[in-house]
Write an enzyme that holds these catalytic residues in place. Structure first.
Site, PDB file in Angstrom:
ATOM      1  CB  SER A  11      49.090  43.944  33.187  1.00  0.00           C
ATOM      2  OG  SER A  11      50.582  44.053  32.881  1.00  0.00           O
ATOM      3  CG  ASN A  97      55.586  33.471  28.952  1.00  0.00           C
ATOM      4  OD1 ASN A  97      55.412  34.396  29.120  1.00  0.00           O
ATOM      5  ND2 ASN A  97      55.381  32.660  28.418  1.00  0.00           N
ATOM      6  CB  THR A 142      27.996  28.932  73.390  1.00  0.00           C
ATOM      7  OG1 THR A 142      26.838  28.237  74.362  1.00  0.00           O
ATOM      8  CG2 THR A 142      29.415  28.483  74.220  1.00  0.00           C
ATOM      9  CG  HIS A 143      24.266  28.151  70.720  1.00  0.00           C
ATOM     10  ND1 HIS A 143      23.559  27.682  69.637  1.00  0.00           N
ATOM     11  CD2 HIS A 143      24.500  27.156  71.818  1.00  0.00           C
ATOM     12  CE1 HIS A 143      23.959  26.566  69.503  1.00  0.00           C
ATOM     13  NE2 HIS A 143      24.760  26.264  71.279  1.00  0.00           N
ATOM     14  CE  LYS A 270      23.874  55.151  66.078  1.00  0.00           C
ATOM     15  NZ  LYS A 270      23.508  54.574  65.056  1.00  0.00           N
ATOM     16  CG  ASN A 272      28.199  55.126  64.444  1.00  0.00           C
ATOM     17  OD1 ASN A 272      27.102  54.607  65.085  1.00  0.00           O
ATOM     18  ND2 ASN A 272      28.022  56.082  63.980  1.00  0.00           N
ATOM     19  CD  GLU A 277      29.683  49.665  62.079  1.00  0.00           C
ATOM     20  OE1 GLU A 277      28.485  49.214  62.199  1.00  0.00           O
ATOM     21  OE2 GLU A 277      29.941  50.620  62.297  1.00  0.00           O
ATOM     22  CE1 TYR A 304      51.848  34.463  31.975  1.00  0.00           C
ATOM     23  CE2 TYR A 304      51.086  34.607  29.670  1.00  0.00           C
ATOM     24  CZ  TYR A 304      51.123  35.344  30.881  1.00  0.00           C
ATOM     25  OH  TYR A 304      51.005  35.902  30.183  1.00  0.00           O
ATOM     26  CD  GLN A 309      48.130  41.437  31.443  1.00  0.00           C
ATOM     27  OE1 GLN A 309      48.842  41.430  30.881  1.00  0.00           O
ATOM     28  NE2 GLN A 309      47.127  41.802  31.448  1.00  0.00           N
ATOM     29  CE  LYS A 312      50.890  40.724  36.747  1.00  0.00           C
ATOM     30  NZ  LYS A 312      50.670  39.285  36.362  1.00  0.00           N
TER      31      LYS A 312
HETATM   32  N1  ARG Z   1      51.804  41.266  31.631  1.00  0.00           N
HETATM   33  C1  ARG Z   1      51.776  39.693  31.716  1.00  0.00           C
HETATM   34  C2  ARG Z   1      51.168  39.182  32.627  1.00  0.00           C
HETATM   35  O1  ARG Z   1      51.164  39.739  33.390  1.00  0.00           O
HETATM   36  C3  ARG Z   1      53.786  39.318  31.358  1.00  0.00           C
HETATM   37  C4  ARG Z   1      54.140  37.781  30.324  1.00  0.00           C
HETATM   38  C5  ARG Z   1      53.255  38.113  29.309  1.00  0.00           C
HETATM   39  N2  ARG Z   1      53.409  37.314  27.930  1.00  0.00           N
HETATM   40  C6  ARG Z   1      53.581  36.803  27.095  1.00  0.00           C
HETATM   41  N3  ARG Z   1      54.293  36.008  26.552  1.00  0.00           N
HETATM   42  N4  ARG Z   1      52.829  37.907  26.513  1.00  0.00           N
HETATM   43  O2  ARG Z   1      51.511  38.094  32.336  1.00  0.00           O
END
Ligand code: ARG
Length: 435
Positions: A11, A97, A142-143, A270, A272, A277, A304, A309, A312
């Protein structure tokens, strides 16, 4: 793990963004360990020095990532142990975690502060335009049909009020993210005598999470922030849509100045309203992100799970999208130029004061349903004569919240003051990094 699967599970490209919070959390955790007597004074000093060096390497772009760095948390800790052997002591009583739960909370708080600062900018821009256009007549719809007279200022403030409510949602998201999860460990706390209060104080968080399993699996604060982003992006999309309409040849209420418009690559005549938009179109990103986040959380067993993950990419999309959109909206509003004649011509439609005529009859004792019927017949037969022009109608529309120009100007000034207060609040809430 198979190299192909390591790539799948990494990640780092996403949670890289968390590094300032990861380092802040690590410094606070190290101090907590030292306060509990788990880590010696000299080790603490080495760890802090190492973490600050990593921070500046990451700030400067000098940090060398390794293929084995699965996420930002492993990367920072791996580098720390290269810099000092004391680094090996840092992870006592901590799991990724609770670590990632903390980092994300700190991220959410900063994001909420930034959003509030930008909301204030848009509110202030709308309010400033509303001050100068408090008495500029225009038809209210309105409308999408001519309804009753309003002013440009009143219409602009109708877009500012929702933004003020957005601010409340971002404040709530800020507060919701303010509980300190470290000390929850993987899911069941730690046997070490960690001082969670010390850690919380270091991070400027007053409240401790109350259940270690909830603390590592809870992402409600992220949902709150994502929803605040969604509501805000819906509001900007509606503002964008009004500007698109106003800038159309048919309405012609707004002149598109070059700063906020593009030409067509093909049609020489034109202009725009691209920014307006895009404010409309970009809302899709935030809404999609909220659905993605909610879907990740739905049905997830405690505590967890690696699915988390995926919180994010969704949350960061919603946040980046709204920060970008708010900045663009502020610039768009600052450059709005209204065409007073086109607006006045549209507001000269006598139909806009048909309700006024009915209310005049009510004043002389006619029941409203009958008054409505009488004026309706006059309009249908082409015999309706406006009792007064739109301007006089506005002067009489003097209830709190109504488009009377004096009230519009007063509300606009109040909103401008409110926006200034919000900017100051944002300045007083900078990113929380332990000193
Ligand atoms: N990259 C993981 C996340 O964003 C971090 C936590 C990972 N924990 C684990 N027990 N593998 O959630």
């Amino acid at each position: 793990m198979l190299p192909e699967l390591e790539r799948f599970s990494s990640s780092l490209t996403i949670d890289y963004e968390l590094y300032p919070y990861d380092i802040a959390g690590s410094i606070a955790h190290a101090r907590g360990l030292a306060a509990a007597g788990v880590v010696s004074r000299s080790r603490l000093i080495a760890i802090e020095r190492g973490l600050r060096r990593i921070k500046s390497e990451l700030d400067e772009g000098d940090f060398k990532f390794k293929p084995s760095d699965e996420d930002i948390h492993t990367a920072v800790e791996r580098r720390l142990t290269e810099i000092t052997p004391a680094g090996a002591a840092l992870h006592a009583g901590r799991s990724r975690n609770d670590q990632v739960a903390l980092d994300l909370r700190l991220y959410c708080r900063d994001a909420a502060v930034e959003a509030i600062a930008l909301e204030a900018r848009v509110i202030s821009a709308l309010a400033s335009k509303a001050v100068t256009h408090a008495a500029w007549l225009m038809p209210g719809y309105t409308h999408l049909q001519h309804a009753q007279p309003v002013t440009v200022g009143h219409h602009l403030l109708a877009h500012a009020e929702p933004l003020l409510r957005d601010v409340e949602r971002f404040r709530h998201a800020y507060d919701a993210a303010g509980e300190m999860p470290l000390g929850s460990g993987a899911l069941a706390g730690s046997t070490l005598p960690l001082d969670r209060r010390v850690v919380a104080r270091e991070l400027g968080l007053e409240v401790l999470t109350q259940n270690s399993m909830d603390a590592v699996s809870d992402r409600d604060f992220a949902l709150d922030l994502a929803f605040a982003c969604v509501a805000a992006s819906i509001h900007l999309s509606r503002l964008g849509e009004d500007v698109v309409l106003w800038a159309s040849s048919e309405f012609g209420f707004v002149r598109l100045v070059d700063e906020i418009a593009t030409g067509s690559s093909l049609m020489p005549q034109k202009k725009n309203p691209d920014i307006a938009e895009l404010l409309r179109g970009r809302a899709g990103r935030s809404i999609g992100a909220l659905v993605a986040l909610a879907t990740v959380l739905k049905g997830l067993p405690l505590a967890y799970d690696r699915d988390l993950q995926e919180d994010k990419p969704a949350l960061f999309t919603a946040v980046e999208n709204i920060l970008d959109s708010l900045g663009a909206a502020a610039l768009m509003v600052e450059h709005l130029e209204f065409d007073r004649e086109r607006l006045a011509a549209a507001a000269a439609d006598p139909g806009l004061v048909a309700t006024d005529a009915a209310e005049e009859l009510v004043r002389s004792g006619v029941a409203f349903r009958q008054a409505h019927e009488i004026v309706g017949r006059q309009v249908r037969d082409g015999k309706f004569a406006a009792p007064w022009p739109a301007k006089a109608s506005l002067a009489r529309r003097d209830l709190p919240g109504a488009p009377n120009p004096r009230r519009v100007a007063a509300r606009a000034r109040a909103l401008r003051r409110e926006a200034a207060g919000l900017s100051r609040w944002a300045e007083r809430h900078p990113p929380a990094l332990p000193s």
